[in-house]
Design a protein around this motif. Structure first.
Motif, mmCIF file in Angstrom:
data_model
loop_
_atom_site.group_PDB
_atom_site.id
_atom_site.type_symbol
_atom_site.label_atom_id
_atom_site.label_comp_id
_atom_site.label_asym_id
_atom_site.label_seq_id
_atom_site.Cartn_x
_atom_site.Cartn_y
_atom_site.Cartn_z
ATOM 1 N N GLU A 1 51.516 30.408 36.719
ATOM 2 C CA GLU A 1 50.637 30.447 36.936
ATOM 3 C C GLU A 1 49.318 29.317 36.125
ATOM 4 O O GLU A 1 47.889 29.593 35.853
ATOM 5 C CB GLU A 1 50.129 31.498 36.162
ATOM 6 N N ARG A 2 49.793 28.094 36.019
ATOM 7 C CA ARG A 2 48.814 27.359 35.836
ATOM 8 C C ARG A 2 48.326 26.541 36.694
ATOM 9 O O ARG A 2 48.195 26.507 37.751
ATOM 10 C CB ARG A 2 50.036 26.784 34.414
ATOM 11 N N LYS A 3 46.818 26.356 36.210
ATOM 12 C CA LYS A 3 45.805 25.866 37.408
ATOM 13 C C LYS A 3 46.547 24.909 37.891
ATOM 14 O O LYS A 3 46.769 24.277 39.350
ATOM 15 C CB LYS A 3 44.802 25.886 36.820
ATOM 16 N N GLU A 4 46.849 23.954 37.290
ATOM 17 C CA GLU A 4 47.951 22.462 37.733
ATOM 18 C C GLU A 4 48.957 23.262 38.573
ATOM 19 O O GLU A 4 48.777 22.327 39.863
ATOM 20 C CB GLU A 4 48.418 21.579 36.137
ATOM 21 N N GLU A 5 49.711 23.947 38.628
ATOM 22 C CA GLU A 5 51.122 23.787 39.240
ATOM 23 C C GLU A 5 50.416 25.404 40.496
ATOM 24 O O GLU A 5 51.054 24.941 41.559
ATOM 25 C CB GLU A 5 51.627 25.077 38.299
ATOM 26 N N LEU A 6 49.495 25.728 40.095
ATOM 27 C CA LEU A 6 49.621 26.295 41.656
ATOM 28 C C LEU A 6 47.913 24.900 42.643
ATOM 29 O O LEU A 6 48.370 25.721 43.737
ATOM 30 C CB LEU A 6 48.243 27.531 41.341
ATOM 31 N N GLU A 7 47.545 24.683 42.170
ATOM 32 C CA GLU A 7 46.840 22.811 43.347
ATOM 33 C C GLU A 7 48.443 22.471 43.573
ATOM 34 O O GLU A 7 47.863 22.255 44.392
ATOM 35 C CB GLU A 7 46.274 22.270 42.316
ATOM 36 N N ALA A 8 49.106 22.132 43.046
ATOM 37 C CA ALA A 8 50.302 21.471 43.413
ATOM 38 C C ALA A 8 50.928 21.976 44.406
ATOM 39 O O ALA A 8 51.528 21.858 45.557
ATOM 40 C CB ALA A 8 51.479 20.596 41.937
ATOM 41 N N TYR A 9 51.051 23.121 44.252
ATOM 42 C CA TYR A 9 51.983 24.135 45.201
ATOM 43 C C TYR A 9 51.173 24.118 46.148
ATOM 44 O O TYR A 9 52.002 24.033 47.003
ATOM 45 C CB TYR A 9 52.413 25.048 44.550
ATOM 46 N N ASP A 10 50.141 24.096 46.684
ATOM 47 C CA ASP A 10 48.779 24.682 47.434
ATOM 48 C C ASP A 10 49.202 23.190 48.311
ATOM 49 O O ASP A 10 48.840 23.503 48.997
ATOM 50 C CB ASP A 10 47.203 25.061 46.572
ATOM 51 N N ALA A 11 48.833 22.365 47.671
ATOM 52 C CA ALA A 11 48.910 21.014 48.394
ATOM 53 C C ALA A 11 50.448 20.429 48.959
ATOM 54 O O ALA A 11 49.874 20.639 50.170
ATOM 55 C CB ALA A 11 48.464 19.381 47.219
ATOM 56 N N ALA A 12 51.292 20.927 48.478
ATOM 57 C CA ALA A 12 52.541 20.579 48.414
ATOM 58 C C ALA A 12 52.926 21.635 50.178
ATOM 59 O O ALA A 12 52.867 20.526 51.207
ATOM 60 C CB ALA A 12 53.620 20.906 48.176
ATOM 61 N N PHE A 13 52.201 23.208 49.502
ATOM 62 C CA PHE A 13 52.025 23.468 51.282
ATOM 63 C C PHE A 13 51.480 23.516 52.405
ATOM 64 O O PHE A 13 51.144 22.956 53.219
ATOM 65 C CB PHE A 13 51.513 25.116 51.162
ATOM 66 N N ARG A 14 50.019 23.045 52.301
ATOM 67 C CA ARG A 14 49.222 22.386 52.748
ATOM 68 C C ARG A 14 50.322 21.478 53.769
ATOM 69 O O ARG A 14 49.966 20.500 54.910
ATOM 70 C CB ARG A 14 47.432 22.027 52.437
ATOM 71 N N THR A 15 50.290 20.319 52.946
ATOM 72 C CA THR A 15 51.337 18.813 53.463
ATOM 73 C C THR A 15 52.262 19.400 54.429
ATOM 74 O O THR A 15 52.164 18.663 55.739
ATOM 75 C CB THR A 15 51.255 17.220 52.178
ATOM 76 N N MET A 16 53.056 20.499 54.131
ATOM 77 C CA MET A 16 54.268 20.740 54.921
ATOM 78 C C MET A 16 53.557 21.256 55.956
ATOM 79 O O MET A 16 54.498 20.639 57.310
ATOM 80 C CB MET A 16 55.192 21.831 54.231
ATOM 81 N N GLN A 17 52.666 22.311 56.757
ATOM 82 C CA GLN A 17 52.381 22.580 56.875
ATOM 83 C C GLN A 17 52.000 21.377 57.869
ATOM 84 O O GLN A 17 52.044 21.580 59.441
ATOM 85 C CB GLN A 17 50.846 23.646 56.737
ATOM 86 N N ALA A 18 50.995 20.519 57.463
ATOM 87 C CA ALA A 18 50.222 19.267 58.865
ATOM 88 C C ALA A 18 52.031 18.718 58.837
ATOM 89 O O ALA A 18 51.505 18.367 60.480
ATOM 90 C CB ALA A 18 49.508 18.270 57.016
ATOM 91 N N ARG A 19 53.011 18.580 58.377
ATOM 92 C CA ARG A 19 54.081 17.480 59.377
ATOM 93 C C ARG A 19 55.051 18.785 59.854
ATOM 94 O O ARG A 19 55.693 18.122 60.525
ATOM 95 C CB ARG A 19 54.720 16.897 58.124
#
Length: 284
Positions: free
Chosen positions: A248-266
């Motif tokens: 639930e930490r902000k930096e954790e959420l941002e990391a997983y959000d960015a990872a998901f968007r990266t995987m969607q792009a790939r």
């Protein structure tokens, strides 16, 4: 009152403070309405203290929060047993507390983003696939218990058919499509179901093909919940063999959000993903 993570208490407190201010009340006025000391309101809003069910109910009444969906969501985030529509209460003797927490949060979510590296997401499983997975993951269960767990898995899927359906974005490793869970006929039916559900306007399904090589989420699946009517309270869930971990930490959420968007792009586009799934199904 159940223990809930300190980060969630603080973020829940932030939301309750916002609602109090929107109601035009000071913390002192709120305390007087409830017969509390002002320090109790402050401890709740700063995340120092959690809330009992009666305290949360009284507080939301004092703030004139009538929206049942928001009240239910706040109860679930406060860790109050039974918060949520509670259709799973009939299965209390079957499902563990951690799974009940997951179901409560899922039932209140506006959107779910999920990465799966080896199995079809529960929200998209057929009865045959769900049964095969349950038997494989939980060996030795009585037949009646297996039946109940499969019923729970299928009941979750009603969220995709609701008047305001759950938005589902799923990225699947190609291995998910090739692993013969339950045998060839079960997989053929499951692949057909994926194609059918992926055509719903609120479902976006993409496949990460083997040709994509290694990718950031290859080490494990995860789920990201987003909620309506409440600010900045997304949750990431990591499933393990015996429990689930909530981030639930902000930096954790941002990391997983960015990872998901990266995987969607790939990943393959939704259209190309459907073609791949249909092609594998035809050859199964």
């Amino acid at each position: 009152m159940r223990h809930i993570p300190a980060v969630r208490r603080r973020r829940l407190g932030d939301e309750l403070r916002r609602l109090r201010r929107s109601a035009g009340l000071t913390s002192g006025e709120t305390a007087r309405l409830l017969g509390w000391h002002q320090s109790k309101v402050s401890r709740i809003e700063t995340g120092v203290s959690g809330l009992k069910e009666t305290d949360l109910t009284g507080l939301l009444d004092a703030l004139r929060i009538a929206d049942p969906r928001l009240r239910t969501l706040l109860g679930a985030l406060a860790g109050i047993p039974g918060s949520g529509p509670g259709w799973w209460k009939a299965y209390d003797g079957v499902i563990p507390p951690g799974y009940r927490d997951f179901l409560s949060l899922e039932s209140q979510a506006r959107a779910v983003r999920t990465l799966e590296t080896s199995v079809v997401p529960g929200l998209l499983q057929t009865p045959g696939y769900a049964r095969a997975m349950t038997l494989a993951a939980l060996e030795g269960l009585p037949a009646a218990t297996v039946d109940s767990l499969v019923e729970v898995r299928l009941a979750r899927q009603e969220a995709l058919r609701a008047a305001r359906p759950l938005e589902l974005n799923a990225v699947l490793d190609e291995a998910v499509l090739l692993r013969e869970v339950g045998g060839r006929e079960v997989m053929r039916e499951q692949l057909r179901r994926l194609v059918e559900l992926a055509r719903l306007p609120h479902v976006r399904l993409q496949v990460l093909p083997f040709t994509a090589g290694g990718y950031i989420g290859l080490t494990g699946p995860f789920v990201i919940f987003s909620f309506p009517g409440i600010t900045d309270l997304d949750l990431v869930v990591l499933d393990h063999l015996t429990n689930s971990i909530y981030l639930e930490r902000k930096e954790e959420l941002e990391a997983y959000d960015a990872a998901f968007r990266t995987m969607q792009a790939r990943a393959l586009s939704p259209e190309d993903s459907l073609d791949l799934i249909a092609g594998i199904g035809d050859g199964a």
